[in-house]
Design a protein around this motif. Structure first.
Motif, PDB file in Angstrom:
ATOM      1  N   ILE A  23       0.822  -1.288  -0.096  1.00  0.00           N
ATOM      2  CA  ILE A  23      -0.020   0.014  -0.101  1.00  0.00           C
ATOM      3  C   ILE A  23       0.826   1.301   0.037  1.00  0.00           C
ATOM      4  CG2 ILE A  23      -1.578   1.197   1.294  1.00  0.00           C
ATOM      5  CD1 ILE A  23      -2.934  -1.259   2.373  1.00  0.00           C
ATOM      6  N   LYS A  24       1.736   1.239   0.856  1.00  0.00           N
ATOM      7  CA  LYS A  24       2.607   2.431   0.957  1.00  0.00           C
ATOM      8  C   LYS A  24       3.497   2.632  -0.226  1.00  0.00           C
ATOM      9  CE  LYS A  24       5.793   2.430   4.383  1.00  0.00           C
ATOM     10  NZ  LYS A  24       6.691   2.290   5.207  1.00  0.00           N
ATOM     11  N   GLN A  26       2.570   1.804  -3.363  1.00  0.00           N
ATOM     12  CA  GLN A  26       1.636   2.154  -4.508  1.00  0.00           C
ATOM     13  C   GLN A  26       1.312   3.683  -4.279  1.00  0.00           C
ATOM     14  OE1 GLN A  26       0.722   0.512  -7.301  1.00  0.00           O
ATOM     15  NE2 GLN A  26       2.402  -1.055  -6.599  1.00  0.00           N
ATOM     16  N   LYS A  27       1.205   4.094  -3.018  1.00  0.00           N
ATOM     17  CA  LYS A  27       0.916   5.393  -2.807  1.00  0.00           C
ATOM     18  C   LYS A  27       2.047   6.672  -3.109  1.00  0.00           C
ATOM     19  CE  LYS A  27      -1.446   6.320   0.941  1.00  0.00           C
ATOM     20  NZ  LYS A  27      -2.109   6.681   2.067  1.00  0.00           N
ATOM     21  N   GLY A  30       2.076   6.287  -6.990  1.00  0.00           N
ATOM     22  CA  GLY A  30       1.149   7.429  -7.485  1.00  0.00           C
ATOM     23  C   GLY A  30       1.515   8.920  -7.271  1.00  0.00           C
ATOM     24  N   TRP A 221       6.319   9.187   6.170  1.00  0.00           N
ATOM     25  CA  TRP A 221       5.433   8.558   5.714  1.00  0.00           C
ATOM     26  C   TRP A 221       4.833   7.322   6.451  1.00  0.00           C
ATOM     27  CZ3 TRP A 221       3.843   8.064  -0.010  1.00  0.00           C
ATOM     28  CH2 TRP A 221       4.302   9.140  -0.594  1.00  0.00           C
ATOM     29  N   TRP A 240      -0.557  13.419   1.508  1.00  0.00           N
ATOM     30  CA  TRP A 240      -0.840  12.701   0.120  1.00  0.00           C
ATOM     31  C   TRP A 240      -1.769  11.385   0.683  1.00  0.00           C
ATOM     32  CZ3 TRP A 240      -1.278  13.005  -4.804  1.00  0.00           C
ATOM     33  CH2 TRP A 240      -1.298  11.815  -5.580  1.00  0.00           C
TER      34      TRP A 240
END
Length: 240
Positions: A23-24, A26-27, A30, A221, A240
Motif C-alpha cells: 500500500i505504501k 503504491q501510494k 501514485g 510517511w 498525500w
C-alpha cells in the motif's frame, strides 16, 4: 524561469509487513506519477528505504515498479536528486547509472527559483548526538562496507533490516532535550543566508519562520504521508 520543485522524505520502504508495504509503495508510485505532470525537479531527502545495501551485482528485489517509475521521471527530463539518510546510505551505482538519479552523500546547498536552500536528511546535525556521529563514521567507512559486502546478500539484507529497526527504536526513545536540535541548526543556516532549510529524520513535521527564512521538516510517511512543493516563491506541505 520559475520551476516547480517537489520534496519527499522518510518513506521507510521495507519497514512494515508485505500488505502494508505494498500500500505504501503504491501510494508513493501514485505520487511520483502525479508530480510528473508539472515537476522540474524532485528531491528525496533520505530514508526512502528503511534499509538498503547494494552489492556490486545484486540489488534488493521487491521495488521493480518503483524503479521503473523513477526511471520514467528522469527519462522525461525531470531531475531527481537523492540525499541519502541514516537508513539507506549503502548505495553504489544503481540509482546513478541505471535510473539517472543524482546521488548526494552529504547536505546540499542549492539555489531554486532565486532562493537559497539548505537541504539534508538531518542525521548527525543534532548537538547532543555524539554517539551517532561516531557510529556514522564507522558505518560509512569504505573498508567496513567492503567487508560487509562479502556476506551473502540473503543474510546481509536480513541483518541490515533488523539492525535498522533497532536503530529506529533507539532514536525514537532518545531524549535530546526540549530544544529542537534540527531547528537550531536551521537557524544558523538561515543566519548564514539560507532562505529555506529542509530536513527529515526526526519524523516531526514542522514549518517555522525564523527571521527572513523558513525551517521545514517533512515528517514521515510512517505517520502521515506528505510532500513539499515549491513554486513561484511559495512553499507548502501537502498531505498525500
Amino acid at each position: 524561469m520559475n520551476k516547480t520543485i517537489y520534496f519527499i522524505s522518510d518513506i521507510h520502504l521495507g519497514f512494515d509487513g508485505k500488505e502494508a508495504e505494498n500500500i505504501k509503495e503504491q501510494k508513493l508510485i501514485g505520487l511520483l506519477k502525479h508530480i510528473s505532470k508539472d515537476a522540474d525537479k524532485l528531491f528525496i531527502l533520505g530514508d526512502l528505504f528503511d534499509y538498503w545495501f547494494e552489492y556490486r551485482t545484486v540489488i534488493q528485489k521487491g521495488y521493480f515498479e518503483l524503479f521503473t517509475t523513477i526511471k520514467e521521471l528522469t527519462k522525461n527530463g525531470i531531475e531527481v536528486n537523492y540525499l541519502i539518510g541514516n537508513h539507506d546510505f549503502l548505495h553504489k551505482n544503481f540509482f546513478n547509472e541505471y535510473l539517472n538519479v543524482n546521488m548526494f552523500y552529504n547536505e546540499l546547498e542549492v539555489t531554486l527559483n532565486n532562493k537559497r536552500f539548505f537541504l539534508g536528511h538531518g542525521d548527525g546535525l543534532v548537538k547532543k548526538d555524539t554517539g551517532y556521529k561516531i557510529l556514522k563514521k564507522v558505518l560509512r567507512n569504505k573498508t567496513i562496507q567492503f567487508l560487509y559486502s562479502l556476506i551473502h546478500p540473503d543474510f546481509g539484507v536480513w541483518l541490515a533490516k533488523n539492525t535498522s529497526k533497532k536503530s529506529r527504536n533507539f532514536t525514537k526513545e532518545k531524549n535530546y532535550g526540549e530544544i529542537d536540535g534540527l531547528f537550531e541548526t536551521a537557524k544558523k543556516k538561515i543566519d548564514s543566508g539560507a532562505d529555506y532549510v529542509i530536513f527529515g529524520h526526526s519524523h516531526k513535521r514542522d514549518f517555522c519562520t525564523y527571521k527572513t527564512g523558513s525551517y521545514i521538516n517533512l515528517g514521515s510517511w510512517m505517520e502521515a504521508p506528505c510532500f513539499g512543493k515549491f513554486k513561484e516563491n511559495n512553499f507548502e506541505i501537502i498531505d498525500w
